[in-house]
Design a protein around this motif. Structure first.
Motif, mmCIF file in Angstrom:
data_model
loop_
_atom_site.group_PDB
_atom_site.id
_atom_site.type_symbol
_atom_site.label_atom_id
_atom_site.label_comp_id
_atom_site.label_asym_id
_atom_site.label_seq_id
_atom_site.Cartn_x
_atom_site.Cartn_y
_atom_site.Cartn_z
ATOM 1 N N ALA A 111 15.638 -12.961 7.218
ATOM 2 C CA ALA A 111 15.552 -13.221 5.780
ATOM 3 C C ALA A 111 14.116 -13.087 5.290
ATOM 4 O O ALA A 111 13.869 -12.573 4.185
ATOM 5 C CB ALA A 111 16.083 -14.621 5.464
ATOM 6 N N LEU A 112 13.154 -13.521 6.092
ATOM 7 C CA LEU A 112 11.752 -13.403 5.707
ATOM 8 C C LEU A 112 11.311 -11.938 5.653
ATOM 9 O O LEU A 112 10.522 -11.553 4.787
ATOM 10 C CB LEU A 112 10.869 -14.179 6.685
ATOM 11 C CG LEU A 112 10.869 -15.700 6.517
ATOM 12 C CD1 LEU A 112 10.012 -16.361 7.593
ATOM 13 C CD2 LEU A 112 10.358 -16.086 5.135
ATOM 14 N N VAL A 113 11.815 -11.130 6.577
ATOM 15 C CA VAL A 113 11.506 -9.700 6.545
ATOM 16 C C VAL A 113 12.048 -9.089 5.253
ATOM 17 O O VAL A 113 11.358 -8.308 4.574
ATOM 18 C CB VAL A 113 12.103 -8.985 7.773
ATOM 19 C CG1 VAL A 113 11.999 -7.466 7.610
ATOM 20 C CG2 VAL A 113 11.384 -9.415 9.038
ATOM 21 N N PHE A 114 13.277 -9.444 4.895
ATOM 22 C CA PHE A 114 13.897 -8.912 3.682
ATOM 23 C C PHE A 114 13.107 -9.308 2.437
ATOM 24 O O PHE A 114 12.811 -8.459 1.574
ATOM 25 C CB PHE A 114 15.333 -9.411 3.582
ATOM 26 C CG PHE A 114 16.016 -9.048 2.293
ATOM 27 C CD1 PHE A 114 16.448 -7.750 2.068
ATOM 28 C CD2 PHE A 114 16.220 -9.998 1.308
ATOM 29 C CE1 PHE A 114 17.064 -7.399 0.876
ATOM 30 C CE2 PHE A 114 16.832 -9.660 0.116
ATOM 31 C CZ PHE A 114 17.266 -8.363 -0.100
ATOM 32 N N ILE B 291 0.834 -1.203 0.000
ATOM 33 C CA ILE B 291 0.000 0.000 0.000
ATOM 34 C C ILE B 291 0.866 1.248 0.000
ATOM 35 O O ILE B 291 0.578 2.231 -0.693
ATOM 36 C CB ILE B 291 -0.940 -0.005 1.219
ATOM 37 C CG1 ILE B 291 -1.965 -1.140 1.096
ATOM 38 C CG2 ILE B 291 -1.666 1.332 1.367
ATOM 39 C CD1 ILE B 291 -2.822 -1.325 2.323
ATOM 40 N N GLY B 292 1.962 1.222 0.763
ATOM 41 C CA GLY B 292 2.858 2.365 0.818
ATOM 42 C C GLY B 292 3.517 2.662 -0.517
ATOM 43 O O GLY B 292 3.814 3.818 -0.817
ATOM 44 N N ALA B 293 3.750 1.617 -1.327
ATOM 45 C CA ALA B 293 4.311 1.841 -2.656
ATOM 46 C C ALA B 293 3.284 2.468 -3.584
ATOM 47 O O ALA B 293 3.617 3.301 -4.428
ATOM 48 C CB ALA B 293 4.805 0.517 -3.240
ATOM 49 N N LEU B 294 2.025 2.074 -3.431
ATOM 50 C CA LEU B 294 0.957 2.620 -4.269
ATOM 51 C C LEU B 294 0.523 4.003 -3.816
ATOM 52 O O LEU B 294 0.216 4.872 -4.634
ATOM 53 C CB LEU B 294 -0.249 1.680 -4.250
ATOM 54 C CG LEU B 294 -0.097 0.369 -5.045
ATOM 55 C CD1 LEU B 294 -1.227 -0.588 -4.694
ATOM 56 C CD2 LEU B 294 -0.075 0.657 -6.538
ATOM 57 N N VAL B 295 0.485 4.205 -2.515
ATOM 58 C CA VAL B 295 0.052 5.481 -1.936
ATOM 59 C C VAL B 295 1.203 5.987 -1.064
ATOM 60 O O VAL B 295 1.311 5.599 0.101
ATOM 61 C CB VAL B 295 -1.230 5.313 -1.093
ATOM 62 C CG1 VAL B 295 -1.729 6.669 -0.612
ATOM 63 C CG2 VAL B 295 -2.306 4.589 -1.884
ATOM 64 N N PRO B 296 2.079 6.820 -1.604
ATOM 65 C CA PRO B 296 3.322 7.187 -0.902
ATOM 66 C C PRO B 296 3.121 8.102 0.301
ATOM 67 O O PRO B 296 3.685 9.183 0.382
ATOM 68 C CB PRO B 296 4.134 7.895 -1.998
ATOM 69 C CG PRO B 296 3.452 7.599 -3.281
ATOM 70 C CD PRO B 296 2.017 7.392 -2.949
ATOM 71 N N VAL B 297 2.314 7.666 1.245
ATOM 72 C CA VAL B 297 2.155 8.411 2.490
ATOM 73 C C VAL B 297 2.451 7.522 3.690
ATOM 74 O O VAL B 297 2.655 8.009 4.795
ATOM 75 C CB VAL B 297 0.736 9.007 2.619
ATOM 76 C CG1 VAL B 297 0.525 10.081 1.572
ATOM 77 C CG2 VAL B 297 -0.334 7.934 2.502
ATOM 78 N N VAL B 298 2.487 6.208 3.460
ATOM 79 C CA VAL B 298 2.796 5.264 4.534
ATOM 80 C C VAL B 298 4.309 5.204 4.708
ATOM 81 O O VAL B 298 5.045 5.017 3.730
ATOM 82 C CB VAL B 298 2.245 3.862 4.197
ATOM 83 C CG1 VAL B 298 2.583 2.874 5.296
ATOM 84 C CG2 VAL B 298 0.736 3.915 3.978
ATOM 85 N N LEU C 94 9.788 -7.802 -1.942
ATOM 86 C CA LEU C 94 8.781 -8.270 -2.889
ATOM 87 C C LEU C 94 7.575 -7.334 -2.920
ATOM 88 O O LEU C 94 7.066 -6.988 -3.998
ATOM 89 C CB LEU C 94 8.337 -9.690 -2.526
ATOM 90 C CG LEU C 94 7.248 -10.307 -3.419
ATOM 91 C CD1 LEU C 94 7.734 -10.412 -4.865
ATOM 92 C CD2 LEU C 94 6.842 -11.687 -2.894
ATOM 93 N N ALA C 95 7.120 -6.909 -1.741
ATOM 94 C CA ALA C 95 5.971 -6.001 -1.675
ATOM 95 C C ALA C 95 6.299 -4.661 -2.334
ATOM 96 O O ALA C 95 5.473 -4.105 -3.074
ATOM 97 C CB ALA C 95 5.557 -5.791 -0.220
ATOM 98 N N ALA C 96 7.496 -4.138 -2.093
ATOM 99 C CA ALA C 96 7.899 -2.870 -2.702
ATOM 100 C C ALA C 96 7.977 -3.000 -4.216
ATOM 101 O O ALA C 96 7.528 -2.110 -4.961
ATOM 102 C CB ALA C 96 9.246 -2.420 -2.134
ATOM 103 N N PHE C 97 8.525 -4.110 -4.683
ATOM 104 C CA PHE C 97 8.662 -4.326 -6.126
ATOM 105 C C PHE C 97 7.293 -4.433 -6.798
ATOM 106 O O PHE C 97 7.048 -3.788 -7.835
ATOM 107 C CB PHE C 97 9.473 -5.598 -6.380
ATOM 108 C CG PHE C 97 9.588 -5.955 -7.836
ATOM 109 C CD1 PHE C 97 10.463 -5.269 -8.661
ATOM 110 C CD2 PHE C 97 8.818 -6.978 -8.375
ATOM 111 C CE1 PHE C 97 10.567 -5.589 -10.008
ATOM 112 C CE2 PHE C 97 8.914 -7.302 -9.720
ATOM 113 C CZ PHE C 97 9.790 -6.606 -10.536
ATOM 114 N N LEU C 98 6.403 -5.209 -6.221
ATOM 115 C CA LEU C 98 5.075 -5.366 -6.809
ATOM 116 C C LEU C 98 4.277 -4.067 -6.751
ATOM 117 O O LEU C 98 3.558 -3.723 -7.693
ATOM 118 C CB LEU C 98 4.310 -6.484 -6.095
ATOM 119 C CG LEU C 98 4.873 -7.900 -6.277
ATOM 120 C CD1 LEU C 98 4.063 -8.901 -5.468
ATOM 121 C CD2 LEU C 98 4.877 -8.298 -7.752
#
Length: 207
Positions: A61-64, A31-38, A69-73
């Motif tokens: 490693a799971l956090v990374f 959501i933060g990548a789509l709406v840059p306020v988070v 992945l979330a940022a990329f998508l």
């Protein structure tokens, strides 16, 4: 009800945190990548602090993986929506939101750097607070296809996730209680995000 009690006993607080935490981190960064306020950087650093204090060796490693992945998508989705807006005669609210967060001066700088350095600029834009959107708009105006943008944005998201995770790990290593490390990580990320704005005001005042 004996089987229910036994099942409950096998579920540790740590495993419960992981079951809830990783999907939440993924969703919030997306959501933060789509709406840059988070404040996604603070989210990643805080998650890294918690992972540092967990017993499972694979938690960092799971956090990374989750954050990158979330940022990329999220970036890919926003870029795709922006391309649709560029091709539409009436534009789109997503393209309008991208334009609103890319001042003309910063957009001009992003277009100049993009022309000179190509995809390498995407990595730097992800690491500089408020640098992602002007560079993304510059890519849209240069009519980069989604595939080219995604290819350059992948290492950018990996570097971004690694940077904020290191901040969280450093904060977590200084304190025994996870919440203390979370507070430090959040303060550090807020300070980092404020530095470019302060520097621009200082330059404007000096000029």
């Amino acid at each position: 009800m004996t089987w229910l009690a036994a099942a409950s006993a096998t579920v540790t607080p740590e495993s419960t945190q992981q079951a809830v935490g990783y999907p939440s981190l993924f969703l919030l960064v997306l959501i933060g990548a789509l709406v840059p306020v988070v404040p996604t950087g603070a989210l990643v650093s805080s998650a890294a602090v918690v992972a540092f204090h967990q017993r499972a060796p694979y938690s960092p490693a799971l956090v990374f993986v989750t954050a990158s992945l979330a940022a990329f998508l999220g970036d890919a989705a926003l870029y795709w929506l922006g391309r649709r807006g560029m091709r539409s005669r009436s534009g789109s609210r997503w393209l309008a939101a991208i334009r609103a967060r890319a001042p003309e001066e910063r957009l001009a700088q992003a277009r100049e750097k993009l022309a000179g350095h190509g995809t390498a600029v995407l990595v730097l834009s992800r690491l500089v607070p408020a640098g992602r959107i002007p560079v993304m708009l510059a890519c849209l105006m240069a009519e980069w296809p989604l595939r080219r943008f995604a290819r350059g944005n992948l290492p950018a998201c990996l570097a971004w996730a690694a940077t904020y995770q290191v901040i969280g790990i450093v904060g977590g290593s200084l304190f025994e209680e996870p919440w203390e490390g979370v507070v430090l990580a959040v303060v550090l990320t807020v300070l980092l995000s404020a530095v470019p704005g302060v520097w621009r005001r200082v330059r404007a005042t000096a000029g």
